[in-house]
Design an enzyme around this catalytic site. Structure first.
Site, mmCIF file in Angstrom:
data_model
loop_
_atom_site.group_PDB
_atom_site.id
_atom_site.type_symbol
_atom_site.label_atom_id
_atom_site.label_comp_id
_atom_site.label_asym_id
_atom_site.label_seq_id
_atom_site.Cartn_x
_atom_site.Cartn_y
_atom_site.Cartn_z
ATOM 1 C CE LYS A 207 86.636 47.218 36.988
ATOM 2 N NZ LYS A 207 85.570 46.319 36.569
ATOM 3 C CD GLU A 213 99.282 37.999 39.583
ATOM 4 O OE1 GLU A 213 98.637 38.870 40.210
ATOM 5 O OE2 GLU A 213 98.884 36.831 39.433
ATOM 6 N N GLY A 269 87.153 43.982 33.308
ATOM 7 C CA GLY A 269 88.553 43.889 32.868
ATOM 8 C C GLY A 269 88.688 43.283 31.480
ATOM 9 N NE ARG A 270 84.776 38.197 31.765
ATOM 10 C CZ ARG A 270 84.586 38.363 33.069
ATOM 11 N NH1 ARG A 270 85.580 38.784 33.826
ATOM 12 N NH2 ARG A 270 83.420 38.119 33.619
ATOM 13 C CD GLU A 355 88.411 36.633 34.371
ATOM 14 O OE1 GLU A 355 88.308 37.760 33.872
ATOM 15 O OE2 GLU A 355 89.388 36.307 35.074
ATOM 16 C CG HIS A 386 102.059 21.601 9.361
ATOM 17 N ND1 HIS A 386 102.375 20.787 8.295
ATOM 18 C CD2 HIS A 386 101.508 22.720 8.834
ATOM 19 C CE1 HIS A 386 102.055 21.408 7.168
ATOM 20 N NE2 HIS A 386 101.526 22.584 7.472
ATOM 21 C CE LYS A 508 92.728 37.759 41.626
ATOM 22 N NZ LYS A 508 91.929 38.971 41.491
#
Ligand SMILES: O=P(O)(O)OC[C@H]1O[C@H](O)[C@H](O)[C@@H](O)[C@@H]1O
Length: 544
Positions: A207, A213, A269-270, A355, A386, A508
């Site tokens: 965005k 990253e 973003g999410r 978030e 399990h 960050k």
């Protein structure tokens, strides 16, 4: 300033109700109320939700709905749909719902209808996706694209990666799709080491186009491509496209903005994988399936907007979640999909929910004095059974859980007929969690006395049973929209801004400062623990 949540009479009524309700259990609730399963059931589109196995009564639901009313949840919803700037701290509209609005709808931000621009980008995406799928779009050497690598992180990765996995059965099987997010070089290395650069397309999704990253991985991917194609810079245009809101940064990175697909600052973003961020997904499933998915989102948007409160699923699920979080002190929510295709769904929800609602400051800047977002976790059933279900059944924590299952497998994906085995577990778990097994029942089975306490299940563990006929692109869109709006409802009651994410900033900034320190050898000015850890790292780093 809005009134403090815990001062509201509706809140106090819920507190008093909880004190009474605490002693009630699910066995009793079902025994004394034969109509319960029928009454505590609602649908939205293809989604059916049975919420009868929750620690709620008619009175609980009435009080929770009163609280939502007192908090103006529906007013805030209408303001969101109308394009008002409900993201206060960033002064932005919140309009992911516009991403799936039909072309006939009109939604304005600052007096401008945003729907035509949404459809314009969708058309460009469709044209591009079709060209890549058909082989008309080729790499620089004329070979068709066989692998698409999406480079992005957070919302620019989790959404498309989750949806690709979820809809894998609908993807173009003669192509491969990979998702690189981690700045750990191993991620890009593993994703590319068996690829031919001539047949690889990178979709750089960000965005902001400033995320370290993503820019680091995209820069490395560019080097990888150029090394494989003899250093011809002109090749980049055929092997790199960008998805972003920041055309300037895209151009600076060296991607022609002709090959850029845009979106807008009113898409968080999410909340973005149904925007151009879904480009790699659209190449995988094709524009028509993508459109079906958008239709699914829209169905639940309409439901949230128009269904009466008593039948409004995002509202009910949001309020029931809040009931446990604030009145029962449940710290987590397990989301347990009984579909292997939904293996990344809970990880996706973690960003969406945590978030959005992992906040402790009210919209007016004061600290909250109540619990907010839960820790969301879980993996697909039956695997979790399990591993960690032991704790849900017999541990000391109260863990409400959403069980998600499908009546039929996706066509062709269950050739040996295992769906009943899967769904038998789905039904069995919610039954076992709710009703447990009493001491008397265990004794009647002839279990040795010493083992009886260990083999007793107290039950009373609340679950939601969410089912749909089959996992399709539309159903996936419906599911995601359901959770998006559920998160909205909770944030509205908690009086927090569900649409900012300042909590990710500090780490960050510190990482930016620390990175050059790792190789410089200069004096460190952190706390003693961080200083010592960096010194040890420097020592090992120098030794290699
Ligand atoms: O899409 P981008 O701008 O690269 O952002 C990627 C992600 O990183 C940020 O740190 C935010 O916490 C996320 O909300 C966002 O989805």
């Amino acid at each position: 300033m809005t009134e403090k949540l815990t001062d509201l009479p509706q809140w106090k009524a819920l507190e008093a109700h909880h004190a009474e309700f605490d002693k009630v259990n699910l066995r009793e609730l079902f025994d004394t109320d034969p109509g319960r399963a029928e009454r505590y059931f609602a649908q939205a589109g293809d989604l059916s939700v049975d919420y009868s196995k929750h620690l709620v009564s008619d009175e609980t639901l009435r009080l929770l709905l009163d609280l939502a009313k007192a908090r103006g949840v529906f007013e805030l919803r209408d303001r969101m749909f109308a394009g008002e700037k409900v993201n206060l701290t960033e002064d932005r509209a919140v309009l992911h719902v516009a991403l799936r609005a039909p072309a006939t709808e009109r939604i304005e931000v600052d007096g401008e209808d945003v729907v035509p621009a949404v459809h314009e980008v969708l058309h460009r995406m469709s044209a591009f996706a079709s060209r890549v799928r058909s082989g008309e779009w080729t790499g620089a050497t004329g070979k068709r694209i066989k692998t698409v690598v999406n480079i992005g992180i957070g919302g620019s990765d989790l959404g498309p990666a989750m949806a690709y996995e979820a809809l894998r059965a609908y993807t173009k099987r003669d192509m491969q799709f990979r998702f690189v997010s981690n700045v750990d070089g191993a991620d890009l290395y593993e994703a590319t080491q068996d690829l031919d650069p001539e047949e690889t397309l990178f979709v750089v999704s960000s965005k902001t186009f400033t995320t370290v990253e993503t820019i680091t991985n995209a820069t490395s991917a560019k080097k990888w491509l150029l090394a494989g194609l003899g250093g011809d810079e002109a090749a980049i245009a055929k092997h790199f496209v960008a998805v972003s809101t920041n055309d300037k940064a895209v151009a600076e990175f060296g991607i022609d903005t002709e090959n850029m697909f845009g979106f807008w600052d009113w898409v968080g973003g999410r909340y973005s994988y149904d925007s151009a961020i879904g480009l790699s997904l659209m190449i995988a499933i094709g524009p028509e399936r993508f459109e079906e998915m958008l239709g699914g989102f829209h169905t639940v948007d309409q439901h949230f907007r128009t269904a009466p409160a008593e039948r409004n699923l995002p509202l009910l699920m949001g309020l029931i979640g809040l009931w446990y979080r604030d009145f029962w002190d449940a710290q987590t929510l397990a989301v347990l999909p009984y579909s292997h295709y939904l293996s990344k769904f809970t990880a996706y929800l973690q960003q969406l929910d945590m978030e959005s609602n992992g906040k402790s400051t009210r919209r007016d800047g004061e600290p909250v004095e109540w619990e907010t977002g839960p820790i969301v976790w879980g993996t697909p059933g039956t695997n979790g059974q399990h591993a960690y279900y032991q704790l849900i059944h017999q541990g000391t924590a109260l863990i409400p859980a959403d069980f998600i299952g499908f009546d039929r497998a996706i066509e062709g994906t269950d050739p040996f007929g295992q769906q009943d085995a899967l769904m038998a577990n789905f039904f069995a778990q919610t039954e076992a969690l709710a009703f447990g097994k009493t001491r008397e029942q265990v004794q009647a089975e002839g279990v040795p006395a010493a083992q009886v306490p260990h083999r007793t299940f107290r039950g009373n563990h609340p679950t939601t049973t969410l089912t749909a006929p089959r996992l399709t692109p539309s159903v996936l869109g419906q599911l995601v929209a359901l959770y998006e709006h559920k998160v909205f409802v909770q944030g509205a009651v908690w009086d927090i801004d569900s649409f900012d994410q300042w909590g990710v900033e500090l780490g960050k900034v510190l990482a930016k400062k620390i990175e050059p320190e790792l190789s410089s050898g200069g004096e460190l000015h952190h706390d003693s623990s961080t200083n010592a850890a960096i010194e040890r790292y420097r020592g090992d780093r120098a030794a290699k």
